[in-house]
Design an enzyme around this catalytic site. Structure first.
Site, PDB file in Angstrom:
ATOM      1  N   ARG A 113      -7.308   2.018 -15.528  1.00  0.00           N
ATOM      2  CA  ARG A 113      -7.866   1.015 -14.843  1.00  0.00           C
ATOM      3  C   ARG A 113      -8.106  -0.405 -15.816  1.00  0.00           C
ATOM      4  O   ARG A 113      -9.188  -1.038 -15.996  1.00  0.00           O
ATOM      5  CB  ARG A 113      -9.502   1.208 -14.490  1.00  0.00           C
ATOM      6  N   ARG A 131     -12.055  -5.088 -12.009  1.00  0.00           N
ATOM      7  CA  ARG A 131     -13.327  -5.799 -12.027  1.00  0.00           C
ATOM      8  C   ARG A 131     -14.121  -6.129 -13.331  1.00  0.00           C
ATOM      9  O   ARG A 131     -14.798  -7.078 -13.161  1.00  0.00           O
ATOM     10  CB  ARG A 131     -14.124  -5.193 -10.983  1.00  0.00           C
ATOM     11  N   ARG A 143      -8.590 -11.442  -7.235  1.00  0.00           N
ATOM     12  CA  ARG A 143      -8.912 -10.668  -6.207  1.00  0.00           C
ATOM     13  C   ARG A 143      -9.721 -11.393  -5.106  1.00  0.00           C
ATOM     14  O   ARG A 143      -9.511 -10.907  -3.989  1.00  0.00           O
ATOM     15  CB  ARG A 143      -9.690  -9.595  -6.725  1.00  0.00           C
ATOM     16  N   ASP A 162      -2.659   1.226  -5.719  1.00  0.00           N
ATOM     17  CA  ASP A 162      -3.802   2.286  -5.649  1.00  0.00           C
ATOM     18  C   ASP A 162      -3.060   3.595  -5.060  1.00  0.00           C
ATOM     19  O   ASP A 162      -2.031   3.414  -4.424  1.00  0.00           O
ATOM     20  CB  ASP A 162      -4.643   1.935  -4.448  1.00  0.00           C
ATOM     21  N   TYR A 167      -8.799  12.723   0.133  1.00  0.00           N
ATOM     22  CA  TYR A 167      -9.118  11.263   1.254  1.00  0.00           C
ATOM     23  C   TYR A 167      -8.664  11.486   2.476  1.00  0.00           C
ATOM     24  O   TYR A 167      -9.358  10.782   3.356  1.00  0.00           O
ATOM     25  CB  TYR A 167      -8.469  10.101   0.290  1.00  0.00           C
TER      26      TYR A 167
HETATM   27  O1  CP3 Z   1      -5.294  -0.704 -13.903  1.00  0.00           O
HETATM   28  C1  CP3 Z   1      -4.963   0.216 -13.247  1.00  0.00           C
HETATM   29  O2  CP3 Z   1      -5.254   1.476 -13.437  1.00  0.00           O
HETATM   30  C2  CP3 Z   1      -3.797   0.330 -12.309  1.00  0.00           C
HETATM   31  C3  CP3 Z   1      -4.471   0.211 -10.868  1.00  0.00           C
HETATM   32  C4  CP3 Z   1      -5.106   1.322 -10.067  1.00  0.00           C
HETATM   33  C5  CP3 Z   1      -6.176   1.089  -9.272  1.00  0.00           C
HETATM   34  N1  CP3 Z   1      -6.166   2.439  -8.607  1.00  0.00           N
HETATM   35  C6  CP3 Z   1      -6.543  -0.097  -8.793  1.00  0.00           C
HETATM   36  C7  CP3 Z   1      -7.866  -0.156  -8.109  1.00  0.00           C
HETATM   37  C8  CP3 Z   1      -4.665   2.811 -10.281  1.00  0.00           C
HETATM   38  C9  CP3 Z   1      -3.879   3.502 -11.220  1.00  0.00           C
HETATM   39  C10 CP3 Z   1      -5.854   3.432  -9.175  1.00  0.00           C
HETATM   40  C11 CP3 Z   1      -5.747   4.768  -9.095  1.00  0.00           C
HETATM   41  C12 CP3 Z   1      -6.710   5.613  -8.154  1.00  0.00           C
HETATM   42  N2  CP3 Z   1      -7.217   5.102  -6.901  1.00  0.00           N
HETATM   43  C13 CP3 Z   1      -7.266   6.911  -8.287  1.00  0.00           C
HETATM   44  C14 CP3 Z   1      -6.818   7.682  -9.527  1.00  0.00           C
HETATM   45  C15 CP3 Z   1      -7.416   7.630 -10.798  1.00  0.00           C
HETATM   46  C16 CP3 Z   1      -8.959   7.715 -10.894  1.00  0.00           C
HETATM   47  O3  CP3 Z   1      -9.628   6.838 -11.216  1.00  0.00           O
HETATM   48  O4  CP3 Z   1      -9.251   8.972 -10.689  1.00  0.00           O
HETATM   49  C17 CP3 Z   1      -8.289   7.054  -7.552  1.00  0.00           C
HETATM   50  C18 CP3 Z   1      -8.805   8.106  -7.162  1.00  0.00           C
HETATM   51  C19 CP3 Z   1      -8.032   6.007  -6.564  1.00  0.00           C
HETATM   52  C20 CP3 Z   1      -9.013   5.774  -5.294  1.00  0.00           C
HETATM   53  C21 CP3 Z   1      -9.835   4.507  -5.265  1.00  0.00           C
HETATM   54  N3  CP3 Z   1      -9.280   3.000  -5.144  1.00  0.00           N
HETATM   55  C22 CP3 Z   1     -11.163   4.463  -5.182  1.00  0.00           C
HETATM   56  C23 CP3 Z   1     -11.962   5.776  -5.214  1.00  0.00           C
HETATM   57  C24 CP3 Z   1     -11.366   3.139  -5.122  1.00  0.00           C
HETATM   58  C25 CP3 Z   1     -12.934   2.527  -5.074  1.00  0.00           C
HETATM   59  C26 CP3 Z   1     -13.754   2.741  -6.161  1.00  0.00           C
HETATM   60  C27 CP3 Z   1     -14.161   1.497  -6.769  1.00  0.00           C
HETATM   61  O5  CP3 Z   1     -14.109   1.420  -8.016  1.00  0.00           O
HETATM   62  O6  CP3 Z   1     -14.437   0.582  -6.010  1.00  0.00           O
HETATM   63  C28 CP3 Z   1     -10.290   2.202  -5.367  1.00  0.00           C
HETATM   64  C29 CP3 Z   1     -10.115   0.737  -5.443  1.00  0.00           C
HETATM   65  C30 CP3 Z   1      -9.586   0.331  -6.379  1.00  0.00           C
HETATM   66  N4  CP3 Z   1      -8.381   0.925  -6.994  1.00  0.00           N
HETATM   67  C31 CP3 Z   1     -10.015  -0.619  -7.272  1.00  0.00           C
HETATM   68  C32 CP3 Z   1      -8.840  -1.057  -8.121  1.00  0.00           C
HETATM   69  C33 CP3 Z   1      -9.141  -2.135  -9.321  1.00  0.00           C
HETATM   70  C34 CP3 Z   1     -11.594  -1.441  -7.088  1.00  0.00           C
HETATM   71  C35 CP3 Z   1     -11.246  -2.161  -5.909  1.00  0.00           C
HETATM   72  C36 CP3 Z   1     -11.481  -3.773  -6.063  1.00  0.00           C
HETATM   73  O7  CP3 Z   1     -10.870  -4.333  -6.796  1.00  0.00           O
HETATM   74  O8  CP3 Z   1     -11.772  -4.413  -5.046  1.00  0.00           O
END
Ligand code: CP3
Length: 343
Positions: free
Chosen positions: A23, A27, A36, A73, A149
């Site tokens: 990540r 944000r 975003r 994602d 999911y």
């Molecule tokens: O920088 C990076 O790591 C690359 C991008 C990336 C994202 N998600 C962007 C994202 C990666 C590699 C992921 C993987 C991901 N997504 C996982 C596996 C890794 C982990 O964290 O365990 C999982 C379980 C998800 C599912 C997911 N996506 C969730 C549960 C959420 C919401 C949680 C939150 O923080 O709001 C997301 C959304 C998400 N994916 C965001 C980002 C930057 C935040 C949403 C936004 O910016 O509006």
């Protein structure tokens, strides 16, 4: 220029420890929030090559990581299979839950690459724009984590719906894992063909499964994906991340044949050094919450990780992703600390 991170993944570490952070785009960065804010839907944002490539590059410009992870994602895969996926502000991901065979029958690989093709375009743009010493990482979720999911219809604490389908309707559950194996292998191969140097498979929810289910739901689908990727792209390193899997980690490594494994924050480092790093490259494992407070404690913990793992192949990373409240200046101090360390 040589790619330090890629060389380390291939078992040839140099005297500096390469680093990237889960990540690292997100944000906590004001420039991420700015881009975003130009797209309402998060899935649409993931499918916008120009914006996704831009936010992938933002942390590299600021901090000079050795790896850039594609911005997308893990829920792109169910979306590509035809399941409805959306994000609600403050509630995380939502999906139209698969409860029975009818839900499964709506999934199809037929339109998969068309639906997710913009992600491959993001990878092509990144390949063209990234400096030649930065390793480009593709990724996907592992079938078990993505299935939690798809079956729950949202994130959940204990993944009750997926576990209960796995036990109560193993035939349907296996079909879901099987289509995810095929889709994920194709998705990762296409990322590699578009320019990814290595790929990571995130199994974020592999904690606390009974041993027999860990074999069937975590190890076996990962083995199948690794075999399919290797059949086409033998040289491309694959990083596994069976998060919170505990003492079964060495078995995961030997059975899946991954080139590297990401360590979650709870993994004891001397144990990992003696039981995992003696076989493959390891990545990890600073607590992301330590980067929220920063300062001396964060730096001391970073040194403890660097020192303990310096005898073998190690890529510095977090034990899980950055949280949104992380102050960007703490990431700068952490990056400097890692860059100045010599093995
Ligand atoms: O920088 C990076 O790591 C690359 C991008 C990336 C994202 N998600 C962007 C994202 C990666 C590699 C992921 C993987 C991901 N997504 C996982 C596996 C890794 C982990 O964290 O365990 C999982 C379980 C998800 C599912 C997911 N996506 C969730 C549960 C959420 C919401 C949680 C939150 O923080 O709001 C997301 C959304 C998400 N994916 C965001 C980002 C930057 C935040 C949403 C936004 O910016 O509006």
């Amino acid at each position: 220029m040589p790619k330090l991170l890629l060389n380390t993944l291939q078992g040839n570490p140099g005297d500096r420890v390469p680093f990237w952070f889960m990540r690292q785009a997100g944000r906590y960065l004001p420039e991420y929030r700015e881009v975003r804010a130009t797209t309402r839907s998060f899935m649409e944002f993931c499918y916008s090559p120009e914006k996704a490539a831009e936010v992938t590059l933002q942390p590299i410009r600021r901090y000079g990581m050795d790896g850039a992870i594609l911005f997308a994602d893990i829920l792109v895969v169910p979306d590509g299979l035809g399941q409805k996926v959306w994000f609600e502000a403050g509630h995380g991901p939502k999906l139209e839950a698969i409860k029975d065979h009818t839900g499964f029958d709506n999934l199809s690989l037929g339109a998969f690459h068309d639906k997710v093709g913009n992600v491959y375009e993001t990878v092509r743009r990144l390949k063209a724009e990234l400096s030649s010493d930065v390793t480009l990482l593709g990724f996907a979720g592992a079938p078990w984590t993505v299935a939690t999911y798809m079956i729950e219809g949202a994130g959940s604490k204990d993944h009750a719906a997926a576990r209960q389908m796995g036990y109560g309707n193993p035939e349907l559950f296996q079909k879901i894992l099987d289509i995810l194996v095929d889709a994920t292998a194709e998705y990762l191969c296409a990322q590699i063909e578009a320019g990814a140097d290595a790929v990571q498979i995130f199994d974020s929810w592999s904690a606390a499964l009974p041993e027999t289910m860990f074999q069937k739901w975590v190890i076996e689908p990962t083995v199948a994906i690794v075999d399919k990727i290797r059949a086409k792209h033998k040289e491309v390193p694959i990083i596994g991340f069976p998060r919170l899997s505990g003492a079964i980690l060495p078995e995961f490594v030997s059975k899946t044949g991954v080139n590297a494994v990401s360590l979650d924050t709870g993994v004891p480092l001397e144990w990992a050094r003696d039981n995992v790093q003696n076989k493959v490259c390891v990545q990890g494992n600073l607590d992301p919450h330590l980067v929220v407070s920063g300062g001396e404690l964060m730096v001391d913990e970073a040194y403890r990780i660097l020192e303990t793992l310096k005898g073998g192949a190690h890529i510095f990373n977090l034990g899980h992703g950055f949280v949104p409240e992380t102050p960007p200046e703490n990431v700068a101090l952490l990056s400097k600390t890692i860059k100045n360390f010599r093995r």
